[in-house]
Design an enzyme around this catalytic site. Structure first.
Site, PDB file in Angstrom:
ATOM      1  CG  HIS A 183     -36.464  -7.895 -11.338  1.00  0.00           C
ATOM      2  ND1 HIS A 183     -37.628  -8.447 -10.571  1.00  0.00           N
ATOM      3  CD2 HIS A 183     -36.708  -6.593 -11.376  1.00  0.00           C
ATOM      4  CE1 HIS A 183     -38.554  -7.494 -10.377  1.00  0.00           C
ATOM      5  NE2 HIS A 183     -38.093  -6.398 -10.793  1.00  0.00           N
TER       6      HIS A 183
ATOM      7  CD  GLU B 220     -35.266 -14.279 -11.843  1.00  0.00           C
ATOM      8  OE1 GLU B 220     -36.101 -15.019 -11.161  1.00  0.00           O
ATOM      9  OE2 GLU B 220     -35.048 -13.097 -11.630  1.00  0.00           O
TER      10      GLU B 220
ATOM     11  CG  ASN C  23     -31.132  -8.419  -6.130  1.00  0.00           C
ATOM     12  OD1 ASN C  23     -30.045  -9.363  -5.893  1.00  0.00           O
ATOM     13  ND2 ASN C  23     -31.656  -7.631  -5.070  1.00  0.00           N
ATOM     14  CD  GLN C  24     -26.450  -5.200  -9.944  1.00  0.00           C
ATOM     15  OE1 GLN C  24     -26.024  -4.780  -8.946  1.00  0.00           O
ATOM     16  NE2 GLN C  24     -25.888  -6.722 -10.446  1.00  0.00           N
ATOM     17  CD  GLU C  25     -32.924  -4.000  -4.456  1.00  0.00           C
ATOM     18  OE1 GLU C  25     -33.421  -5.123  -4.460  1.00  0.00           O
ATOM     19  OE2 GLU C  25     -32.454  -3.373  -3.395  1.00  0.00           O
TER      20      GLU C  25
ATOM     21  CB  CYS D  91     -41.016 -11.818  -9.297  1.00  0.00           C
ATOM     22  SG  CYS D  91     -40.287 -10.562 -10.411  1.00  0.00           S
TER      23      CYS D  91
ATOM     24  CB  CYS E  74     -38.107 -12.446 -13.730  1.00  0.00           C
ATOM     25  SG  CYS E  74     -37.236 -11.219 -12.848  1.00  0.00           S
TER      26      CYS E  74
END
EC number: 3.5.4.5
Length: 303
Positions: free
Chosen positions: A111, A113, A98-100, A138, A141
């Site tokens: 996300h 996936e 995950n990249q935020e 989730c 995804c």
């Protein structure tokens, strides 16, 4: 931007490998990843070598690798690292995490996936056969994966439950077929966008736009990022039948850059090539680039 850079990716991976019980496997992984400058990727022959040497299945290897994959996460909002491994039809393993991005809107998030799948896509994989992830996917995804050309046969592996089809998690799904779309994510594209240029970065962005998956809006969009050392990373737009789980081109490129062991602080140039039919990613791209460090965007509209 402080982006997980307190620890280099190699330090995080070393820490994760220390948790692997089989020390010889951990040492082999450290050597292989180090040799490829910590790119989050294992070619099929390496996967097969590990499976034969350590008498395990590729599914078991993928589960062991999840904490390593999670090292590529940048959970600046959630502080919750998710790792994923996408296995391609080629047998290659593509890491994802995950990249935020703080201070911008939450829709800019990638996300795990999505990360693994788009990583495979940028490496020109033809089909995803399996996804291994350390937490149950989730709904966002599940819908994203339903766009794949392998959605009907895609198998999902979790630490507590393996070999479940995607439609076990997404029964009675809404997808491309509801909108009479046959061309799926990872299928070949022929958009025929054209530019005359001698600039390799513009050409890379054009190629990314021509690879984009946008059957609903027909807004073909691609970006190319050039690092200070002249490396170029592409990102194509991945549209979704449910619209909101779509992945913008910049997110695809940033993810590809990060999964190759690079840092966003090293981006020197960015070019977005787009045919803005019903949408445009220009504003969203400029917003995130400004957050990443005031990186100017060259925007080229094609028709």
């Amino acid at each position: 931007m402080t982006h997980h850079s307190l620890k280099h990716i190699s330090d995080r991976i070393k820490q994760a490998l220390n948790q692997i019980e089989n020390r010889n496997l951990a040492q082999d992984l450290w050597y292989i990843l180090g040799e490829q400058n910590f790119q989050g990727f294992l070619p099929a022959f390496t996967v097969n070598h590990f499976c034969e040497k350590y008498h395990m299945t590729d599914k078991e290897l993928a589960l062991i690798l999840l904490p390593v994959s999670a090292c590529y996460a940048n959970p600046t909002i959630s502080h919750f690292s998710v790792g994923a491994i996408a296995k391609g039809e080629s047998g290659n393993f593509y890491f994802g995490a995950n990249q935020e991005f703080c201070t911008t809107n939450i829709q800019q998030t990638v996300h795990a996936e999505q990360s693994a799948i788009s990583h495979a896509w940028m490496r020109r994989e033809s089909k995803i056969t399996e996804i291994t992830v350390n937490y149950t996917p989730c709904g966002h995804c599940r819908q994203f994966m339903n766009e794949l050309n392998s959605a009907e046969t895609l198998r999902i592996h979790l630490p507590h439950s393996q070999d479940n089809l995607l439609h076990h998690y997404l029964p009675d799904a809404f997808g491309p077929h509801n909108l009479q779309i046959d061309n799926r994510l990872f299928d070949k594209k022929a958009h025929n966008l054209f530019l005359i240029t001698e600039d390799p970065l513009i050409q890379a962005a054009l190629d990314a736009a021509n690879q984009s998956h946008a059957p609903y809006s027909k807004t073909y969009s691609g970006i190319a990022l050039q690092l200070q050392d002249q490396q170029i990373f592409q990102g194509s737009y991945a549209e979704n039948a449910a619209f909101n789980p779509s992945l913008p081109p910049l997110q695809t490129a940033l993810n590809y850059l990060l999964l190759n062991g690079n840092e966003v602080e090293n981006i020197a140039r960015a070019v977005l090539v787009e045919q803005p039919f019903r949408l445009s990613y220009r504003g969203m791209t400029e917003e995130l680039l400004a957050y990443l460090g005031d990186i100017p965007l060259d925007y080229i509209q094609v028709s």
